[in-house]
Design a protein around this motif. Structure first.
Motif, PDB file in Angstrom:
ATOM      1  N   ASN A  19     -36.102  19.070  28.017  1.00 49.23           N
ATOM      2  CA  ASN A  19     -36.826  19.936  26.853  1.00 49.23           C
ATOM      3  C   ASN A  19     -36.456  21.386  26.936  1.00 49.23           C
ATOM      4  OD1 ASN A  19     -38.280  17.742  26.434  1.00 49.23           O
ATOM      5  ND2 ASN A  19     -39.963  17.495  27.320  1.00 49.23           N
ATOM      6  N   TYR A  20     -36.591  21.612  25.800  1.00 50.96           N
ATOM      7  CA  TYR A  20     -35.643  23.301  25.517  1.00 50.96           C
ATOM      8  C   TYR A  20     -36.891  24.082  24.546  1.00 50.96           C
ATOM      9  CZ  TYR A  20     -31.409  22.214  27.544  1.00 50.96           C
ATOM     10  OH  TYR A  20     -30.124  21.932  28.677  1.00 50.96           O
ATOM     11  N   SER A  21     -37.959  24.449  25.009  1.00 47.89           N
ATOM     12  CA  SER A  21     -38.966  25.088  23.820  1.00 47.89           C
ATOM     13  C   SER A  21     -38.737  26.313  23.473  1.00 47.89           C
ATOM     14  CB  SER A  21     -40.423  25.604  24.408  1.00 47.89           C
ATOM     15  OG  SER A  21     -41.283  25.704  23.744  1.00 47.89           O
ATOM     16  N   ILE A  22     -38.150  26.546  22.174  1.00 44.88           N
ATOM     17  CA  ILE A  22     -37.680  27.737  21.323  1.00 44.88           C
ATOM     18  C   ILE A  22     -38.248  28.536  21.678  1.00 44.88           C
ATOM     19  CG2 ILE A  22     -37.065  26.034  19.281  1.00 44.88           C
ATOM     20  CD1 ILE A  22     -39.611  26.953  17.097  1.00 44.88           C
ATOM     21  N   THR A  23     -39.737  28.855  22.117  1.00 45.01           N
ATOM     22  CA  THR A  23     -40.236  29.394  22.437  1.00 45.01           C
ATOM     23  C   THR A  23     -40.041  30.407  23.565  1.00 45.01           C
ATOM     24  OG1 THR A  23     -41.954  28.709  23.860  1.00 45.01           O
ATOM     25  CG2 THR A  23     -42.649  28.856  21.542  1.00 45.01           C
ATOM     26  N   LYS A  24     -39.490  30.030  24.531  1.00 41.96           N
ATOM     27  CA  LYS A  24     -38.633  30.582  25.347  1.00 41.96           C
ATOM     28  C   LYS A  24     -37.257  31.565  24.880  1.00 41.96           C
ATOM     29  CE  LYS A  24     -40.286  27.482  28.890  1.00 41.96           C
ATOM     30  NZ  LYS A  24     -39.421  26.496  29.841  1.00 41.96           N
ATOM     31  N   TYR A  25     -36.254  30.301  23.829  1.00 41.64           N
ATOM     32  CA  TYR A  25     -35.996  31.815  23.080  1.00 41.64           C
ATOM     33  C   TYR A  25     -36.287  32.519  22.537  1.00 41.64           C
ATOM     34  CZ  TYR A  25     -33.333  28.177  25.597  1.00 41.64           C
ATOM     35  OH  TYR A  25     -32.065  27.035  26.191  1.00 41.64           O
ATOM     36  N   SER A  29     -33.342  32.348  17.127  1.00 42.91           N
ATOM     37  CA  SER A  29     -33.809  31.189  18.345  1.00 42.91           C
ATOM     38  C   SER A  29     -34.232  30.295  18.035  1.00 42.91           C
ATOM     39  CB  SER A  29     -35.580  32.455  18.182  1.00 42.91           C
ATOM     40  OG  SER A  29     -35.378  33.364  18.277  1.00 42.91           O
ATOM     41  N   ILE A  30     -34.310  29.432  16.788  1.00 44.65           N
ATOM     42  CA  ILE A  30     -34.156  28.056  17.169  1.00 44.65           C
ATOM     43  C   ILE A  30     -33.039  28.218  17.547  1.00 44.65           C
ATOM     44  CG2 ILE A  30     -34.861  26.364  15.811  1.00 44.65           C
ATOM     45  CD1 ILE A  30     -37.019  27.422  14.117  1.00 44.65           C
ATOM     46  N   GLN A  31     -31.506  28.249  16.585  1.00 44.43           N
ATOM     47  CA  GLN A  31     -30.263  27.910  16.176  1.00 44.43           C
ATOM     48  C   GLN A  31     -29.983  27.566  18.258  1.00 44.43           C
ATOM     49  OE1 GLN A  31     -28.947  26.867  13.780  1.00 44.43           O
ATOM     50  NE2 GLN A  31     -27.569  25.625  15.712  1.00 44.43           N
ATOM     51  N   THR A  54     -34.236  17.324  24.753  1.00 43.11           N
ATOM     52  CA  THR A  54     -35.040  17.638  23.013  1.00 43.11           C
ATOM     53  C   THR A  54     -35.986  19.086  23.287  1.00 43.11           C
ATOM     54  OG1 THR A  54     -35.962  15.559  23.581  1.00 43.11           O
ATOM     55  CG2 THR A  54     -37.433  17.401  22.234  1.00 43.11           C
ATOM     56  N   VAL A  55     -35.168  19.475  21.647  1.00 47.48           N
ATOM     57  CA  VAL A  55     -35.655  20.881  21.566  1.00 47.48           C
ATOM     58  C   VAL A  55     -36.984  20.664  20.899  1.00 47.48           C
ATOM     59  CG1 VAL A  55     -35.589  22.850  20.480  1.00 47.48           C
ATOM     60  CG2 VAL A  55     -33.689  21.941  20.787  1.00 47.48           C
ATOM     61  N   LEU A  56     -37.815  21.521  21.904  1.00 46.49           N
ATOM     62  CA  LEU A  56     -39.759  21.162  21.518  1.00 46.49           C
ATOM     63  C   LEU A  56     -39.498  22.263  20.406  1.00 46.49           C
ATOM     64  CD1 LEU A  56     -41.207  20.796  24.459  1.00 46.49           C
ATOM     65  CD2 LEU A  56     -40.882  18.612  23.756  1.00 46.49           C
ATOM     66  N   VAL A  57     -40.553  22.332  19.076  1.00 49.53           N
ATOM     67  CA  VAL A  57     -41.225  23.076  18.031  1.00 49.53           C
ATOM     68  C   VAL A  57     -42.951  22.739  18.270  1.00 49.53           C
ATOM     69  CG1 VAL A  57     -41.431  23.860  15.518  1.00 49.53           C
ATOM     70  CG2 VAL A  57     -39.384  23.256  16.707  1.00 49.53           C
ATOM     71  N   PRO A  58     -43.723  23.430  18.999  1.00 47.80           N
ATOM     72  CA  PRO A  58     -44.818  24.222  18.914  1.00 47.80           C
ATOM     73  C   PRO A  58     -45.420  23.732  17.924  1.00 47.80           C
ATOM     74  CG  PRO A  58     -43.582  24.734  20.732  1.00 47.80           C
ATOM     75  CD  PRO A  58     -42.691  25.122  19.908  1.00 47.80           C
ATOM     76  N   SER A  59     -46.700  23.469  18.556  1.00 50.23           N
ATOM     77  CA  SER A  59     -47.666  24.278  17.020  1.00 50.23           C
ATOM     78  C   SER A  59     -47.879  25.428  16.362  1.00 50.23           C
ATOM     79  CB  SER A  59     -49.339  23.314  17.443  1.00 50.23           C
ATOM     80  OG  SER A  59     -48.888  23.821  18.217  1.00 50.23           O
ATOM     81  N   GLY A  60     -48.054  25.298  15.822  1.00 52.42           N
ATOM     82  CA  GLY A  60     -47.968  27.391  14.791  1.00 52.42           C
ATOM     83  C   GLY A  60     -46.847  27.107  13.146  1.00 52.42           C
ATOM     84  N   LEU A  61     -46.931  28.263  12.546  1.00 53.82           N
ATOM     85  CA  LEU A  61     -45.670  27.820  11.351  1.00 53.82           C
ATOM     86  C   LEU A  61     -44.777  29.068  11.909  1.00 53.82           C
ATOM     87  CD1 LEU A  61     -45.982  27.482   8.491  1.00 53.82           C
ATOM     88  CD2 LEU A  61     -47.343  30.140   8.462  1.00 53.82           C
ATOM     89  N   TRP A  62     -43.564  28.362  11.849  1.00 53.57           N
ATOM     90  CA  TRP A  62     -42.103  28.741  12.394  1.00 53.57           C
ATOM     91  C   TRP A  62     -40.871  29.552  11.300  1.00 53.57           C
ATOM     92  CZ3 TRP A  62     -42.210  29.671  17.715  1.00 53.57           C
ATOM     93  CH2 TRP A  62     -43.135  28.908  18.243  1.00 53.57           C
ATOM     94  N   LEU A  63     -41.355  30.634  10.551  1.00 53.41           N
ATOM     95  CA  LEU A  63     -40.385  30.532   9.787  1.00 53.41           C
ATOM     96  C   LEU A  63     -39.423  30.974   9.837  1.00 53.41           C
ATOM     97  CD1 LEU A  63     -39.767  31.542   6.713  1.00 53.41           C
ATOM     98  CD2 LEU A  63     -40.427  34.325   7.284  1.00 53.41           C
ATOM     99  N   THR A  64     -37.823  30.604   8.908  1.00 47.92           N
ATOM    100  CA  THR A  64     -36.904  29.697   9.503  1.00 47.92           C
ATOM    101  C   THR A  64     -35.615  30.063   8.678  1.00 47.92           C
ATOM    102  OG1 THR A  64     -35.356  28.473  10.792  1.00 47.92           O
ATOM    103  CG2 THR A  64     -36.959  27.970   9.732  1.00 47.92           C
ATOM    104  N   GLY A  65     -34.593  30.236   8.486  1.00 48.71           N
ATOM    105  CA  GLY A  65     -33.277  30.407   7.862  1.00 48.71           C
ATOM    106  C   GLY A  65     -32.018  28.528   7.980  1.00 48.71           C
TER     107      GLY A  65
END
Length: 548
Positions: free
Chosen positions: A38-44, A57-59, A72-83
């Motif tokens: 797993n790769y959590s986007i929060t760690k980036y 961060s997500i990319q 697996t790239v994990l997107v935890p609960s929350g509102l994640w604004l992105t391009g």
């Protein structure tokens, strides 16, 4: 279980009288498989506050996961604004419960890229999520992917209430000269007035595309030339244009997803399979602004040159609400479509239930389509439609909208002539439609070998067959309000109607018209409910109808 399903399909195929011989069986769709890493986007560095832009961060998480062999790239609960982000091979983008991936309204974040739109190579804004040439990719979980489409789309006044329209106009943007269309910007309005403004041609430079950038709306998800794809569990919503667009891809599994767009969303299709092979779509819900489950394969000469039909597709257990069509083929079907099996689907409020549409110039052959166990309610248009005069309009006219019938003329048959043939439809039950069955071919190329059986339609208008050959209605019940006539046949031949049932106190059961109508047979039917069995008009010969 799989073997039993194959045998069942082969029995269906074998029962299709008059169909071309085929040994097609249900395709095996290769599955995805990911490393348990797993790769959590929060760690980036991603922050779930709906304000910070998390594109990088997500990319970075996706790129790192792919480079290290996948996972697996994990997107935890929350509102994640992105391009816009790009999926890479061997990556499963997983959205947790409560996670919303929200794509920014800032159009400067979406660069112009070479893409494909409605069957042509065109310049478009980069899609919020895309991949090209990737293998073994997935989007899974219980979260939401939101394309912020209201910032991109035009809106027709007729599709809003007066108060909604006033609020929209007051928000800014541009209203068309006739006052019927709201557009988000001057750049959009400029593109709206052009023919194919995004089409890539030698005479157009970068400045041209930049001047109409706002008009070149992206599809929410575009997967081009990818293999082994899984979309599961996620809600895809609020797309700028089409929601899901697999293009020239293979081994696609779509399972337990929801796809949502406002009903007024222009070009807000649910899923468009274009020139794809080996596909399974099951147990999913579509509530969108245009066609729901749609089969495409390129447009006109471009599609014929690509020569990649959409084929070997299974669609089962799906529900379609607001849409221009529940299950749809076309109109961009120039590369053809074949070997498609649709079963156990429900359409509620779809403008048209089963919709086959094309026009002269497309070319392409649509054949070997098997449809059964379809349940419909409150269909504003036709329950079953085959139309080779597609005009590019909404299938149900707005109030006050005037449309002219197409000019009927015989033209030469060539590679631009489209074909619909060898299609079996059974066990369709429709409670409420404008018209039960509408089949309209071309004088030079009839709709051919369509079999509809074991079905019940409750509709305002009954059966309308024009320029068709080899049409079979077997054990079909049509309880229509208009009984003058129930069945209308124009310039068609080899029409076989067996065990037909209809409303009591019918005025005219069947009318035939046109000097090219012949070999119409109606048998094993109770004629006591109609005042007149058959009538021949407008050049048709009474001998062209046999009542048994």
């Amino acid at each position: 279980m799989y073997k039993k399903f194959v045998v069942s399909l082969l029995l269906v195929i074998g029962s299709c009288v008059g169909f071309a011989q085929t040994n097609w069986i249900l395709p095996r769709v290769a599955a995805t498989k990911f490393k348990p890493v797993n790769y959590s986007i929060t760690k980036y560095g991603a922050v779930p506050d709906g304000h910070q832009l998390n594109t990088r961060s997500i990319q970075n998480a996706i790129d790192d996961c792919s480079k290290k062999g996948g996972g697996t790239v994990l997107v935890p609960s929350g509102l994640w604004l992105t391009g816009p982000i790009v999926l890479k091979s061997n990556v499963n983008l997983n959205l947790s419960v409560g996670a919303t991936l929200l794509f920014t309204k800032d159009k400067t974040q979406y660069p112009l890229v070479k893409a494909n739109w409605e069957g042509y190579d065109q310049m478009r804004n980069q899609s919020p999520i895309s991949a090209e040439g990737a293998t073994n990719i997935a989007i899974t979980g219980k979260g939401i992917i939101d394309g912020n489409g209201d910032g991109w789309r035009m809106v027709k006044k007729d599709k809003l209430t007066e108060s909604q329209w006033r609020k929209l106009v007051a928000s800014g943007g541009v209203v068309s000269k006739d006052g019927r269309l709201w557009m988000p910007s001057e750049g959009f309005a400029k593109g709206q007035d052009m023919k194919d403004p995004g089409r890539i041609t030698p005479d157009r430079d970068e400045a041209h595309y930049r001047s109409i950038k706002d008009f070149l709306r992206p599809n929410l998800l575009v997967l081009t030339k990818c293999d082994k794809i899984l979309l599961e569990g996620v809600t895809f919503q609020n797309s700028p244009a089409w929601n899901l667009h697999p293009l020239m891809s293979s081994n696609i599994t779509v399972r337990n997803i929801q796809v949502k767009n406002p009903w007024y969303a222009q070009n807000g299709d649910g899923i468009d399979l274009e020139s794809c092979r080996n596909v399974l779509i099951e147990n999913s819900v579509f509530d969108v602004g245009d066609d729901g489950l749609c089969i495409k394969s390129g447009r006109d000469a471009d599609g014929r040159a690509r020569a990649m039909p959409t084929r070997d597709v299974i669609i089962r257990g799906c529900t379609v609400y607001a849409s221009h069509g529940g299950f749809v083929v076309g109109s961009e079907m120039s590369g053809g479509a074949k070997n498609i099996y649709v079963s156990n689907c429900t359409f509620v409020g779809s403008d048209i239930g089963l919709r086959f549409k094309t026009t002269r110039g497309r070319g392409g052959i649509v054949e070997n389509i098997f449809i059964k166990d379809i349940y419909m309610k409150d269909i504003p248009g036709d329950a079953v439609l085959f139309d080779m005069y597609y005009m590019g309009n909404d299938p149900v006219p707005m109030e006050g909208e005037k449309r002219e019938l197409p000019k009927v003329q015989m033209l030469p048959v060539d590679e631009t002539t489209p074909q619909f043939r060898n299609i079996n439809i059974s066990n369709v039950y429709c409670n409420g439609a404008k018209k039960a069955i509408f089949i309209r071919g071309l004088p030079e190329m009839h709709v051919k070998n369509i079999k509809i059986e074991n079905s019940v339609f409750q509709s305002d208008i009954g059966v309308d067959i024009q320029e068709a050959s080899g049409i079979t209605l077997n054990n079909v019940k049509v309880f229509s309000k208009n009984t003058k006539p129930v069945i209308d046949i124009i310039n068609s031949d080899n029409i076989f109607i067996n065990k037909f049932d209809y409303a009591k106190e019918t005025d005219l059961l069947i009318r035939v018209a046109g000097d090219r109508t012949k070999a119409v047979t109606l048998q094993q039917t109770n004629y006591s409910n109609t005042k007149v069995k058959a009538k021949a008009e407008l050049g048709a010969n009474e001998k062209s109808v046999q009542i048994k």
